[in-house]
Design a protein around this motif. Sequence first.
Motif, PDB file in Angstrom:
ATOM      1  N   ASP A  16      -0.365  -7.036   9.871  1.00 48.16           N
ATOM      2  CA  ASP A  16      -1.216  -7.161   8.696  1.00 48.16           C
ATOM      3  C   ASP A  16      -0.498  -6.635   7.447  1.00 48.16           C
ATOM      4  O   ASP A  16      -0.392  -5.434   7.242  1.00 48.16           O
ATOM      5  CB  ASP A  16      -2.502  -6.350   8.972  1.00 48.16           C
ATOM      6  N   HIS A  17      -0.018  -7.565   6.634  1.00 50.30           N
ATOM      7  CA  HIS A  17       0.664  -7.221   5.369  1.00 50.30           C
ATOM      8  C   HIS A  17       1.726  -6.142   5.552  1.00 50.30           C
ATOM      9  O   HIS A  17       1.740  -5.137   4.845  1.00 50.30           O
ATOM     10  CB  HIS A  17      -0.366  -6.766   4.321  1.00 50.30           C
ATOM     11  N   VAL A  18       2.596  -6.359   6.523  1.00 47.40           N
ATOM     12  CA  VAL A  18       3.613  -5.350   6.824  1.00 47.40           C
ATOM     13  C   VAL A  18       4.797  -5.478   5.870  1.00 47.40           C
ATOM     14  O   VAL A  18       5.306  -6.567   5.634  1.00 47.40           O
ATOM     15  CB  VAL A  18       4.106  -5.491   8.282  1.00 47.40           C
ATOM     16  N   SER A  19       5.189  -4.349   5.312  1.00 41.12           N
ATOM     17  CA  SER A  19       6.402  -4.337   4.497  1.00 41.12           C
ATOM     18  C   SER A  19       7.253  -3.143   4.898  1.00 41.12           C
ATOM     19  O   SER A  19       6.762  -2.187   5.493  1.00 41.12           O
ATOM     20  CB  SER A  19       6.049  -4.268   3.018  1.00 41.12           C
ATOM     21  N   LYS A  20       8.538  -3.244   4.587  1.00 40.70           N
ATOM     22  CA  LYS A  20       9.445  -2.145   4.926  1.00 40.70           C
ATOM     23  C   LYS A  20      10.584  -2.111   3.919  1.00 40.70           C
ATOM     24  O   LYS A  20      11.214  -3.131   3.635  1.00 40.70           O
ATOM     25  CB  LYS A  20      10.019  -2.370   6.327  1.00 40.70           C
ATOM     26  N   SER A  21      10.799  -0.949   3.351  1.00 38.89           N
ATOM     27  CA  SER A  21      11.983  -0.814   2.511  1.00 38.89           C
ATOM     28  C   SER A  21      12.720   0.456   2.898  1.00 38.89           C
ATOM     29  O   SER A  21      12.134   1.414   3.390  1.00 38.89           O
ATOM     30  CB  SER A  21      11.618  -0.812   1.030  1.00 38.89           C
ATOM     31  N   ASN A  26      19.605   6.196  -4.898  1.00 44.42           N
ATOM     32  CA  ASN A  26      18.702   5.710  -5.938  1.00 44.42           C
ATOM     33  C   ASN A  26      18.235   4.287  -5.677  1.00 44.42           C
ATOM     34  O   ASN A  26      17.332   3.795  -6.343  1.00 44.42           O
ATOM     35  CB  ASN A  26      19.409   5.750  -7.305  1.00 44.42           C
ATOM     36  N   GLU A  27      18.882   3.639  -4.707  1.00 44.28           N
ATOM     37  CA  GLU A  27      18.550   2.241  -4.474  1.00 44.28           C
ATOM     38  C   GLU A  27      17.486   2.104  -3.393  1.00 44.28           C
ATOM     39  O   GLU A  27      17.486   2.834  -2.405  1.00 44.28           O
ATOM     40  CB  GLU A  27      19.796   1.477  -4.023  1.00 44.28           C
ATOM     41  N   THR A  28      16.589   1.158  -3.607  1.00 46.47           N
ATOM     42  CA  THR A  28      15.601   0.838  -2.600  1.00 46.47           C
ATOM     43  C   THR A  28      15.833  -0.599  -2.156  1.00 46.47           C
ATOM     44  O   THR A  28      15.821  -1.511  -2.974  1.00 46.47           O
ATOM     45  CB  THR A  28      14.185   0.980  -3.163  1.00 46.47           C
ATOM     46  N   ALA A  29      16.104  -0.765  -0.870  1.00 45.43           N
ATOM     47  CA  ALA A  29      16.308  -2.106  -0.352  1.00 45.43           C
ATOM     48  C   ALA A  29      15.027  -2.564   0.324  1.00 45.43           C
ATOM     49  O   ALA A  29      14.579  -1.941   1.284  1.00 45.43           O
ATOM     50  CB  ALA A  29      17.468  -2.111   0.619  1.00 45.43           C
ATOM     51  N   GLU A  30      14.450  -3.639  -0.195  1.00 45.14           N
ATOM     52  CA  GLU A  30      13.237  -4.183   0.416  1.00 45.14           C
ATOM     53  C   GLU A  30      13.657  -5.168   1.489  1.00 45.14           C
ATOM     54  O   GLU A  30      14.340  -6.157   1.217  1.00 45.14           O
ATOM     55  CB  GLU A  30      12.373  -4.868  -0.648  1.00 45.14           C
ATOM     56  N   VAL A  31      13.272  -4.872   2.712  1.00 45.59           N
ATOM     57  CA  VAL A  31      13.721  -5.696   3.828  1.00 45.59           C
ATOM     58  C   VAL A  31      12.613  -6.644   4.279  1.00 45.59           C
ATOM     59  O   VAL A  31      12.831  -7.840   4.431  1.00 45.59           O
ATOM     60  CB  VAL A  31      14.174  -4.800   5.002  1.00 45.59           C
ATOM     61  N   LEU A  32      11.423  -6.093   4.485  1.00 48.29           N
ATOM     62  CA  LEU A  32      10.287  -6.922   4.877  1.00 48.29           C
ATOM     63  C   LEU A  32       9.255  -6.875   3.753  1.00 48.29           C
ATOM     64  O   LEU A  32       8.965  -5.812   3.210  1.00 48.29           O
ATOM     65  CB  LEU A  32       9.647  -6.397   6.163  1.00 48.29           C
ATOM     66  N   LYS A  33       8.698  -8.065   3.414  1.00 47.72           N
ATOM     67  CA  LYS A  33       7.759  -8.094   2.308  1.00 47.72           C
ATOM     68  C   LYS A  33       6.485  -8.803   2.749  1.00 47.72           C
ATOM     69  O   LYS A  33       6.514  -9.998   3.025  1.00 47.72           O
ATOM     70  CB  LYS A  33       8.401  -8.830   1.121  1.00 47.72           C
TER      71      LYS A  33
END
Lengths: 258, 260
Positions: A16-21, A26-33
């Motif tokens: 359900d609306h899973v995201s992962k970063s 200082n960097e944020t990598a968004e992997v799952l959106k």
Amino acid sequence: MEHSGKIKKDAMILCDHVSKSFVNGNETAEVLKDITLSVEENEFVVILGPGQCGKTTLVNILAGLERASGGEVTVNGKKVTDPEPERGVVYQKTALFPWLTVEGNVGFGPKMAGVPKKERKERTKHYIELVGLSGFEKSYPIKLSGGMRQRVGIARAYCNNPSVLLMDEPFGHLDAQTRYLMQEEVERIWSQDKRTVIFVTNNIEEAVYLADRIVLLSNCPTTVRNEFKIDLQRPRDNMSSEFLRLREEIGRHVEMTR
Amino acid sequence: MKEKKLKYTLISVASIAAFLSVWYLVTDVFHIFPSSTFPSPVKVAQAFIRKLTVKTPDGGTLATHLAASLKVALYGYLLGIGIGVPLGILMGWFRKVDLIVKPIFDLVRPIPPVGWIPLMILWLGIGMRAKATVIFVSAVTPSIINAYTGIKQTNSVHIWVARTFGAKSLETLIKVGIPSALPMIFAGLKVSLGASWMALVAAEMLASTEGLGYMIQMNRMVGKADNIMVGMITIGLVGAMLTWILEKLENKLVKGGRTK
């Protein structure tokens, strides 16, 4: 046949609306959106993703090995927070324990679960037979071919009697010939002993061959693009015109996700 | 297969034979070196046989010196690996142990084991305990490093597998961490053994009244090169034998090859 965006709230597995970063300095990598998908009991869902981004992370979140940054995963209505034996995982590279025999590897899960020795032996024997490795019980993984090792990996996941099987590109490292053979094997094993399967791959043909339903992911950050229901009769003939048509159509969608 | 094995054995035998021949030629045949400081292989062999029964000039037969050395070496070695391996494993697995032990370990590690000898003589005299402590120091370091590295290199997918099967941290360590670190641990045991054996001889040369190192040192004082060589050869042979025993044990315990 496209089913994008339809989520059944009473499904066995609900993502359900899973995201992962990942935060790195200082960097944020968004992997799952915002990944939302559902899987019915005993359904064979193939997650088809073209890129190198996020698929293993998604499997690990479903397994409970990693936590999602946002959203949640529920299995049978229960929120996933930790790994549990009810969700077995088959990994990409041979994750067999090299110091254990085939028997030892397959029986590892039941041993951890404290299953008595006699029952463990029977179960181990049954699943080694199911994956067609009788006679190799006492062999160490180093003596086995890549295909045989993945069979052991599948038997090991099955032997713990999970209701859900997560397979993370299990045939990614096999040669083409062995890969075809293993696809047939997985289909045969699953038909004989049905489980809810989430199978991750980047191979379109493999997806069409195995799936009840294909969930197509986009590349980086990974999100759900499309869903396709595959209604071909099993076992499938990957030379039939219907198979080729589906393969081509999904191939076009994959092109668009790049 | 069998022929190949025979061939390799023949090459090994030939290599040793050639070495002895050259030795024999430069000493007994051409007399390039004075035989009092560079005895021939024949003389050394004679000294070896003599040393089995004769106690002069160093106060003991070969067997008594060897027994004294082995006793001290095994004492220090077993203590060293008995503490080093578990400590390395715990440091590799539990971050807290790592944080507590690592700084001290990193400071103590660069001190060569032989550097401990003067302090040990001062504290413990020249008996068994001083030497055993020096050997302990030499054995403990490689054991810790290898066990630590072996555990650190545990394949994370293997840990995932154990966790998805419901194993807790300690269970995962015992069922996955240690077996996968075992080849590395054994490599450490072998390095420790070599280091112990070397430190022993050094310790005996400085602080002892018996042992192979002491025997060598005493014979240097009376200028008996043949006895020195007997001592050296014995040290070499016994060291090789101990390593061989350890390798046999490794082959028995490390299953399924050494791939990760």
